[in-house]
Design a protein around this motif. Structure first.
Motif, PDB file in Angstrom:
ATOM      1  N   ILE A   1      60.948  94.014  61.525  1.00  8.94           N
ATOM      2  CA  ILE A   1      59.871  93.043  61.352  1.00  8.94           C
ATOM      3  C   ILE A   1      60.314  92.084  60.262  1.00  8.94           C
ATOM      4  N   THR A   2      60.065  90.814  60.457  1.00 13.56           N
ATOM      5  CA  THR A   2      60.446  89.821  59.460  1.00 13.56           C
ATOM      6  C   THR A   2      59.352  88.779  59.287  1.00 13.56           C
ATOM      7  N   LEU A   3      59.282  88.214  58.081  1.00 14.47           N
ATOM      8  CA  LEU A   3      58.353  87.119  57.808  1.00 14.47           C
ATOM      9  C   LEU A   3      58.975  85.769  58.138  1.00 14.47           C
ATOM     10  N   ARG A   4      60.287  85.757  58.422  1.00 15.72           N
ATOM     11  CA  ARG A   4      60.967  84.527  58.811  1.00 15.72           C
ATOM     12  C   ARG A   4      60.854  84.321  60.316  1.00 15.72           C
ATOM     13  N   PRO A   5      60.584  83.099  60.752  1.00 12.37           N
ATOM     14  CA  PRO A   5      60.432  82.857  62.194  1.00 12.37           C
ATOM     15  C   PRO A   5      61.685  83.208  62.989  1.00 12.37           C
TER      16      PRO A   5
ATOM     17  N   VAL B   1      50.055  91.608  64.902  1.00 13.70           N
ATOM     18  CA  VAL B   1      49.453  92.940  64.778  1.00 13.70           C
ATOM     19  C   VAL B   1      48.411  92.908  63.674  1.00 13.70           C
ATOM     20  N   ASP B   2      47.220  93.422  63.966  1.00 10.66           N
ATOM     21  CA  ASP B   2      46.111  93.431  63.003  1.00 10.66           C
ATOM     22  C   ASP B   2      45.854  92.043  62.427  1.00 10.66           C
ATOM     23  N   GLY B   3      46.021  91.014  63.228  1.00 14.65           N
ATOM     24  CA  GLY B   3      45.754  89.648  62.793  1.00 14.65           C
ATOM     25  C   GLY B   3      46.879  88.999  62.022  1.00 14.65           C
ATOM     26  N   ALA B   4      47.910  89.764  61.675  1.00 18.81           N
ATOM     27  CA  ALA B   4      49.055  89.208  60.937  1.00 18.81           C
ATOM     28  C   ALA B   4      50.067  88.658  61.934  1.00 18.81           C
ATOM     29  N   SER B   5      50.468  87.412  61.738  1.00 18.02           N
ATOM     30  CA  SER B   5      51.455  86.784  62.609  1.00 18.02           C
ATOM     31  C   SER B   5      52.836  86.995  62.010  1.00 18.02           C
ATOM     32  N   LEU B   6      53.597  87.884  62.626  1.00 18.93           N
ATOM     33  CA  LEU B   6      54.908  88.281  62.140  1.00 18.93           C
ATOM     34  C   LEU B   6      55.959  87.906  63.180  1.00 18.93           C
ATOM     35  N   PHE B   7      57.202  88.320  62.936  1.00 22.63           N
ATOM     36  CA  PHE B   7      58.288  88.097  63.882  1.00 22.63           C
ATOM     37  C   PHE B   7      59.157  89.351  63.917  1.00 22.63           C
ATOM     38  N   THR B   8      59.963  89.468  64.950  1.00 25.21           N
ATOM     39  CA  THR B   8      60.893  90.593  65.031  1.00 25.21           C
ATOM     40  C   THR B   8      62.300  90.074  65.292  1.00 25.21           C
ATOM     41  N   TRP B   9      63.267  90.938  65.046  1.00 25.57           N
ATOM     42  CA  TRP B   9      64.666  90.559  65.222  1.00 25.57           C
ATOM     43  C   TRP B   9      65.071  90.484  66.683  1.00 25.57           C
TER      44      TRP B   9
ATOM     45  N   VAL C   1      52.561  89.808  71.811  1.00 19.14           N
ATOM     46  CA  VAL C   1      53.914  89.286  71.670  1.00 19.14           C
ATOM     47  C   VAL C   1      54.010  87.933  72.358  1.00 19.14           C
ATOM     48  N   GLU C   2      54.611  86.965  71.651  1.00 18.50           N
ATOM     49  CA  GLU C   2      54.864  85.646  72.210  1.00 18.50           C
ATOM     50  C   GLU C   2      56.351  85.358  72.058  1.00 18.50           C
ATOM     51  N   SER C   3      57.013  85.085  73.164  1.00 16.87           N
ATOM     52  CA  SER C   3      58.436  84.797  73.129  1.00 16.87           C
ATOM     53  C   SER C   3      58.761  83.803  74.236  1.00 16.87           C
TER      54      SER C   3
END
Length: 215
Positions: A79-83, A90-98, A116-118
Motif C-alpha cells: 500500500i502506498t500514499l503515492r499515486p 478502503v474505509d473511505g481512505a483513497s490509497l494506492f497499491t504497487w 479498486v480503480e485501475s
C-alpha cells in the motif's frame, strides 16, 4: 488459465519470499497502519509490534522497496500514499497499491472490503472492482484478467514482480504483452484472488489475515 506457453508463475514463491523476511511480524502491522492513509513512523511500528525500536529500524533498513517521505516517515510498502496505476479505497481512505494483485490480496490481510480503480495496461480501458476479504464481488469489465510472473530477484519484489503485474481488460488484450514476456500468464481476477488468499492462509503470518491489533 495460462495464456502463454511455459511454466506458470508461482504465487507461492512470491509470498514465501516476503514472509521469509519480516512480513510475519513487521509487514502486516505496517500494511495495516498505512491503510489508515497517513505516514507511519518507526516508533509507531515498535509500539504495535512490541519490538525494540532498534530491531524495527534494522528490519526496515533491510527492506529496500519501502518508500519514505522527506521526514523519513514510511509512506509505501505494498500500500502506498503515492499515486500508482491502482487506486485502492478502503474505509473511505483513497490509497494506492504497487500492483494489480495487491488490490485483490490486501482486503484479506486487512479484513476490510475495498473498491479498486485501475486501467487495462494495454488499452487504457477503465477497470473497476469491489473486493471483499474472501471474494471478488464485482468486476468491470467482467473479462478482466491479472498478469503474473515469476520474480527473478525475490529480494526486490517490487521491481521483479509488482512492476509486471497488471490488469488487462481481457486475455485478448493481454496477448501482445504476453508475447513480450515469455513464461508470464494471466488469470481471471476471482481466480487470482482465490489462489493468493489460499496461500496467505497457509503462511505463518503474525495475527493472521484479517486480525488487526494496530488499527
Amino acid at each position: 488459465m495460462t495464456s502463454q506457453p511455459g511454466p506458470e508463475p508461482s504465487l507461492e514463491g512470491v509470498f514465501r519470499a516476503e514472509t521469509g523476511s519480516t512480513l510475519n511480524w513487521l509487514g502486516l502491522p505496517l500494511l495495516r497502519l498505512l491503510a489508515r492513509g497517513r505516514p507511519v513512523t518507526a516508533d509507531q511500528l515498535a509500539a504495535v509490534t512490541g519490538r525494540p525500536i532498534e530491531q524495527v529500524r534494522a528490519a526496515l533498513a533491510g527492506q529496500g522497496d519501502i518508500e519514505y517521505d522527506d521526514q523519513r516517515q514510511i509512506i509505501g510498502n505494498g500500500i502506498t500514499l503515492r499515486p500508482t496505476a491502482h487506486r485502492f479505497i478502503v474505509d473511505g481512505a483513497s490509497l494506492f497499491t504497487w500492483c494489480a494483485l495487491d488490490t485483490l490480496v490486501f482486503p484479506a490481510l486487512l479484513g476490510r472490503p475495498a473498491d479498486v480503480e485501475s486501467t487495462c495496461h494495454a488499452t487504457g480501458v477503465p477497470v473497476h472492482l469491489h473486493v471483499e476479504p474472501d471474494r471478488v464481488t464485482a468486476v468491470e469489465p467482467a473479462t478482466t484478467v491479472v498478469s503474473l510472473v515469476t520474480p527473478a530477484d525475490r529480494t526486490e519484489i517490487r521491481s521483479s514482480f509488482c512492476n509486471q503485474v497488471h490488469f488487462f481488460a481481457s486475455a485478448h488484450a493481454a496477448a501482445a504483452w504476453l508475447h513480450d514476456h515469455p513464461g508470464a500468464s494471466v488469470l481471471p481476477t476471482a481466480q487470482a484472488q482465490h489462489q493468493a488468499r489460499s496461500l496467505i492462509q497457509s503462511l505463518p503470518l503474525a495475527g493472521g489475515p484479517g486480525e488487526c491489533s494496530c488499527c
